[in-house]
Design a protein around this motif. Sequence first.
Motif, mmCIF file in Angstrom:
data_model
loop_
_atom_site.group_PDB
_atom_site.id
_atom_site.type_symbol
_atom_site.label_atom_id
_atom_site.label_comp_id
_atom_site.label_asym_id
_atom_site.label_seq_id
_atom_site.Cartn_x
_atom_site.Cartn_y
_atom_site.Cartn_z
ATOM 1 N N LEU A 73 0.788 -1.221 -0.005
ATOM 2 C CA LEU A 73 -0.025 0.051 0.030
ATOM 3 C C LEU A 73 0.936 1.297 0.007
ATOM 4 O O LEU A 73 1.733 1.469 0.999
ATOM 5 N N LEU A 74 0.677 2.122 -0.997
ATOM 6 C CA LEU A 74 1.498 3.269 -1.317
ATOM 7 C C LEU A 74 1.031 4.513 -1.539
ATOM 8 O O LEU A 74 -0.376 4.551 -1.844
ATOM 9 N N ARG A 75 1.743 5.437 -1.182
ATOM 10 C CA ARG A 75 1.058 7.017 -1.570
ATOM 11 C C ARG A 75 2.313 7.428 -2.097
ATOM 12 O O ARG A 75 3.401 7.672 -1.795
ATOM 13 N N LEU A 76 1.926 7.801 -3.523
ATOM 14 C CA LEU A 76 3.186 8.335 -4.373
ATOM 15 C C LEU A 76 2.729 9.793 -5.083
ATOM 16 O O LEU A 76 1.683 10.252 -5.192
ATOM 17 N N LYS A 77 3.741 10.577 -5.273
ATOM 18 C CA LYS A 77 3.797 11.798 -6.009
ATOM 19 C C LYS A 77 3.877 11.449 -7.567
ATOM 20 O O LYS A 77 5.121 10.762 -7.539
ATOM 21 N N VAL A 78 3.132 11.663 -8.387
ATOM 22 C CA VAL A 78 3.310 11.378 -9.655
ATOM 23 C C VAL A 78 3.325 12.800 -10.472
ATOM 24 O O VAL A 78 2.633 13.703 -10.284
#
Length: 103
Positions: A73-78
Amino acid sequence: MAQENVQPITQSSKMQLNEGIVEGKITAIEQPEKSDYTYYTMSLKAADEYSLPAVIQVSQPAKERPFGRVNDLLRLKVRLGGYPRKSGSITYVSNTLSVVEVL
């Protein structure tokens, strides 16, 4: 629906033009032959209990260290991008998401 456990964006990860935040679970990782990119398929949270979750694909140069594994489970800036392509008289747009950093 309110986001739970959302951290504020720090100074070092300040948003730039055409960037966004996605949060989800990695469901597949693909490294096609002769490709310079690794593709991570992610399932995002559903809007409510009656909706299906959105599915996106985030790319990363294959030479970089992987940012996650299946079921993470990840939170990314894209970085948001895309390009048009034509088929007959219809123009389709393919959107692209490239990882900037893991938050």
